[in-house]
Scaffold this active site. Structure first.
Site, PDB file in Angstrom:
ATOM      1  N   ALA A  59      33.046  87.235 -29.670  1.00  0.00           N
ATOM      2  CA  ALA A  59      33.842  88.458 -29.802  1.00  0.00           C
ATOM      3  C   ALA A  59      35.158  88.176 -30.527  1.00  0.00           C
ATOM      4  O   ALA A  59      35.615  88.992 -31.337  1.00  0.00           O
ATOM      5  CB  ALA A  59      34.106  89.072 -28.422  1.00  0.00           C
ATOM      6  N   ALA A  62      34.345  88.007 -34.161  1.00  0.00           N
ATOM      7  CA  ALA A  62      34.096  89.354 -34.686  1.00  0.00           C
ATOM      8  C   ALA A  62      35.402  90.126 -34.864  1.00  0.00           C
ATOM      9  O   ALA A  62      35.628  90.742 -35.914  1.00  0.00           O
ATOM     10  CB  ALA A  62      33.147  90.115 -33.762  1.00  0.00           C
ATOM     11  N   GLU A  63      36.256  90.097 -33.860  1.00  0.00           N
ATOM     12  CA  GLU A  63      37.516  90.835 -33.978  1.00  0.00           C
ATOM     13  C   GLU A  63      38.393  90.243 -35.071  1.00  0.00           C
ATOM     14  O   GLU A  63      39.065  90.965 -35.796  1.00  0.00           O
ATOM     15  CB  GLU A  63      38.278  90.877 -32.653  1.00  0.00           C
ATOM     16  CG  GLU A  63      39.558  91.678 -32.802  1.00  0.00           C
ATOM     17  CD  GLU A  63      39.967  92.435 -31.558  1.00  0.00           C
ATOM     18  OE1 GLU A  63      41.018  93.087 -31.631  1.00  0.00           O
ATOM     19  OE2 GLU A  63      39.252  92.402 -30.544  1.00  0.00           O
ATOM     20  N   SER A  64      38.384  88.926 -35.207  1.00  0.00           N
ATOM     21  CA  SER A  64      39.183  88.281 -36.248  1.00  0.00           C
ATOM     22  C   SER A  64      38.729  88.699 -37.640  1.00  0.00           C
ATOM     23  O   SER A  64      39.546  89.085 -38.481  1.00  0.00           O
ATOM     24  CB  SER A  64      39.104  86.755 -36.113  1.00  0.00           C
ATOM     25  OG  SER A  64      39.680  86.328 -34.905  1.00  0.00           O
ATOM     26  N   SER A  67      39.337  92.629 -38.095  1.00  0.00           N
ATOM     27  CA  SER A  67      40.752  92.952 -38.266  1.00  0.00           C
ATOM     28  C   SER A  67      41.276  92.438 -39.597  1.00  0.00           C
ATOM     29  O   SER A  67      42.065  93.103 -40.269  1.00  0.00           O
ATOM     30  CB  SER A  67      41.582  92.354 -37.123  1.00  0.00           C
ATOM     31  OG  SER A  67      41.272  92.985 -35.915  1.00  0.00           O
TER      32      SER A  67
END
Length: 142
Positions: A59, A62-64, A67
């Site tokens: 996660a 994925a967020e890195s 974003s």
């Protein structure tokens, strides 16, 4: 003078010093007009106790990448980007090698964005499917 793709990737990765991306050894490896790809090594540093990739590390990858995609594809001179919500469906375990996250916009609005992020392994097997929503807000004058 226009920067080469290699120069842009070096500059992007340099901006990740002293961040979670550096801690997890996440690096941006490719981009195009509508996507961004990052990879993360699967080592004991990102394992859960039984020796496979931790869902939280997935996660974070994925967020890195999502974003970062919002950051580079939007007007961040006048806006700042923050994550609103992330979901992750983990489909396959990985214990070694690399995982790759490819972020693609589903919706690129002025205020909200939605990204589809597929995580694959070295053999292009689907490991996780993630969705990230971000928000872009105006920077305030100081």
């Amino acid at each position: 003078m226009q920067l080469s793709k290699e120069d842009i990737l070096v500059k992007a990765n340099a901006s990740c010093k002293n961040t979670l991306m550096e801690t997890l050894s996440i690096e941006i490896v490719d981009y195009g007009d509508d996507f961004l790809i990052a990879r993360m090594p699967v080592t004991p540093k990102v394992h859960q106790p039984d020796g496979v990739l931790h869902g939280g590390a997935t996660a974070a990858l994925a967020e890195s990448v999502g974003s970062f995609a919002s950051h580079i594809f939007l007007d961040t001179e006048n806006l700042f980007v923050r994550g609103l919500e992330i979901t992750a469906n983990h489909l396959k375990s990985v214990s070694e090698g690399y995982v790759y996250a490819k972020a693609v916009f589903v919706h690129k609005g002025r205020t909200t964005q939605l990204l589809d992020i597929k995580i694959t392994d070295d053999n292009n097997n689907l490991v996780s499917i993630c969705k990230l929503s971000t928000i872009s807000l105006p920077k305030r004058n100081k």
